[in-house]
Design an enzyme around this catalytic site. Sequence first.
Site, PDB file in Angstrom:
ATOM      1  N   ASP A 100       1.047  -0.929   0.087  1.00 17.64           N
ATOM      2  CA  ASP A 100       0.013  -0.062  -0.003  1.00 17.64           C
ATOM      3  C   ASP A 100       0.917   1.464   0.221  1.00 17.64           C
ATOM      4  O   ASP A 100       1.486   1.353   0.702  1.00 17.64           O
ATOM      5  CB  ASP A 100      -0.944   0.005   1.585  1.00 17.64           C
ATOM      6  CG  ASP A 100      -2.234   1.290   1.470  1.00 17.64           C
ATOM      7  OD1 ASP A 100      -3.255   0.720  -0.001  1.00 17.64           O
ATOM      8  OD2 ASP A 100      -1.940   1.629   2.469  1.00 17.64           O
ATOM      9  N   GLU A 147      14.067 -13.650  -0.822  1.00 18.94           N
ATOM     10  CA  GLU A 147      14.390 -15.456   0.023  1.00 18.94           C
ATOM     11  C   GLU A 147      13.839 -15.995  -0.608  1.00 18.94           C
ATOM     12  O   GLU A 147      13.933 -17.022  -0.012  1.00 18.94           O
ATOM     13  CB  GLU A 147      14.053 -14.454   1.489  1.00 18.94           C
ATOM     14  CG  GLU A 147      14.958 -13.971   1.729  1.00 18.94           C
ATOM     15  CD  GLU A 147      14.709 -13.329   3.799  1.00 18.94           C
ATOM     16  OE1 GLU A 147      13.906 -13.886   4.729  1.00 18.94           O
ATOM     17  OE2 GLU A 147      14.641 -12.258   3.888  1.00 18.94           O
TER      18      GLU A 147
HETATM   19  C1  GLC Z   1      -4.627   2.639  -0.027  1.00 15.27           C
HETATM   20  C2  GLC Z   1      -6.019   2.185  -0.571  1.00 15.27           C
HETATM   21  C3  GLC Z   1      -6.891   2.706   0.779  1.00 15.27           C
HETATM   22  C4  GLC Z   1      -6.760   2.862   1.917  1.00 15.27           C
HETATM   23  C5  GLC Z   1      -4.998   3.634   1.605  1.00 15.27           C
HETATM   24  C6  GLC Z   1      -4.576   4.310   3.063  1.00 15.27           C
HETATM   25  O1  GLC Z   1      -4.824   4.633  -1.112  1.00 15.27           O
HETATM   26  O2  GLC Z   1      -5.994   1.159  -0.997  1.00 15.27           O
HETATM   27  O3  GLC Z   1      -8.218   1.962   0.357  1.00 15.27           O
HETATM   28  O4  GLC Z   1      -7.108   3.637   2.201  1.00 15.27           O
HETATM   29  O5  GLC Z   1      -4.464   3.119   0.979  1.00 15.27           O
HETATM   30  O6  GLC Z   1      -4.254   2.856   3.685  1.00 15.27           O
END
Ligand code: GLC
Length: 538
Positions: A217, A263
Amino acid sequence: MTAEAPLSASGQEGRSWASGAVVYQVYPRSFADSDGDGVGDLDGATSRLPYLADVLSVDAIWLSPVYRSPMRDFGYDITSFTEVDPLFGDLAAFDRFVGRAHDLGLRVIMDFVPNHTSDAHPWFVDSATSRVAEHADWYVWADPAPGRADPPQPPNNWRAVTGGSAWRWVSQREQFVLHSFLPFQPDLDLSHPPAREAIHDAMRFWLDRGVDGLRVDMVDFLAKDPLLRDEPDEHYRFADAEHHLDRQRLPEVLRGFRDVVTEYPDRVLVGEVNPDLSIEETVALHGTAEDPLLDMPFNFGLLRTPFTADALAAHLDAYDRAVPAWAWPNLTLGNHDVSRLASRLGQAGARSAAVLLLTARATTFLYNGDELGLTDVDIPPELVQDPWEARTPGRGRDRNRSPLPWDDSPPAAGFSATAPWLPVGAANSTRTVTRQRQDPDSMLSLYSELLRLRRSHPVLLDGAQRADNPQPDLLRLHRQQDHPKPASLVILVNTADADTVVEPSHLLGHRRPLLCSGPAAWQNETRTLRARSAVVLR
Ligand code: GLC
């Protein structure tokens, strides 16, 4: 127009399983509910895997978060990196999901959220207690700005993606903590070795369980200026941030992640980047052949490119040239954070977009439900779930997270035995998998056909590509390869609201339609491509 442009390289060595794969994003809350609580879960998703493997026949699944979480950002607010939330099942259910996927030949990419945790995560609860706690330095803490103390002023001008200051006052510690997203999502400090190690161990936990990759993310937030300097322009765009997002330090964090993934044999690292990053900034996150970072920094270019032939050709051409020869391009037209494809482009536009997405040279990310032509659902105020909506009205993402309609069974189109967490929506209730499987002209049949075509024509995977705009409103993709045997396809997309007649020379000698975006989209005799339609010619 780029008629003279060279074709991009083809048939590269040393690629990963994900090169050219079609990856289907399962948003588990809305995919399939097995236990009748109105929220999708792992066993539900497992029961629907044959749909993904046999009806659609995608290559891989990206599973959005199923970690233990208070669900205030629906799983992107984690309280345990190594547990499954009971709402979704447990680790045994997770293992069943991965095992069944693998049995069906599907790979699994696990969502991973290392930028922040929930403020209910035990690490943060401890961190907030005092400046000498075991986890004291695991988050980005700062003293208030000098000067006015009542109320305490944030240490700098950094902003949250969701609006307002990125700093939240924690009176217990008498310090501010950074939250680049929502106030209950404090940012971890990955420059602090124990925090970084804990995150690496969490990655290993899932890689040990057999996942084939991680989708990380918001990677470009993972490094911050240690001096916490102000952004020179207080109205900065995140893509232009100089200190809040520290691009000099980011490669080191990503290298750490890469080393963990390396790894294990045959795993991939995908990274979510800020959608506003330029092509150059995005592809820089691949790293270099000697020092690779991400296999795939998401290219969100198609989400912000107007669906017009000239803009699409320019984007595809520029992106294809920018991706290093040893890496692999990727394309996305939808996910759980943006308005649905069919709502942005209409059904005809969404069909052409599917043709483009699945015939272009790329790893392709599909968002669950787009293969059914689902549209955004209006959510009445009393049913709003997404906290983004409360913070910035209009930015909520509930509309594009409605449950999948599987069949006609009440009360939720086969998704659940009870009222679901978000409504299925009247229009989407008629777009069920069962109905669409019986209709050769449905969106689902188009996707199945496109996936079959992609498999039966290796030129769509390996072939070089040239994207151009040979006449107004006409996007042309030329896919071509010499080895192992010569093959060539032309894909045409008419992005206008009117039919167009294609100049004979623009067909590059290709006259046999292999696939059309809709019935009668292409009239071979007159070379007429219908409004907002696409055709694949051999
Ligand atoms: C990313 C995710 C989203 C989330 C954000 C914070 O953009 O796709 O859904 O709210 O990160 O984690």
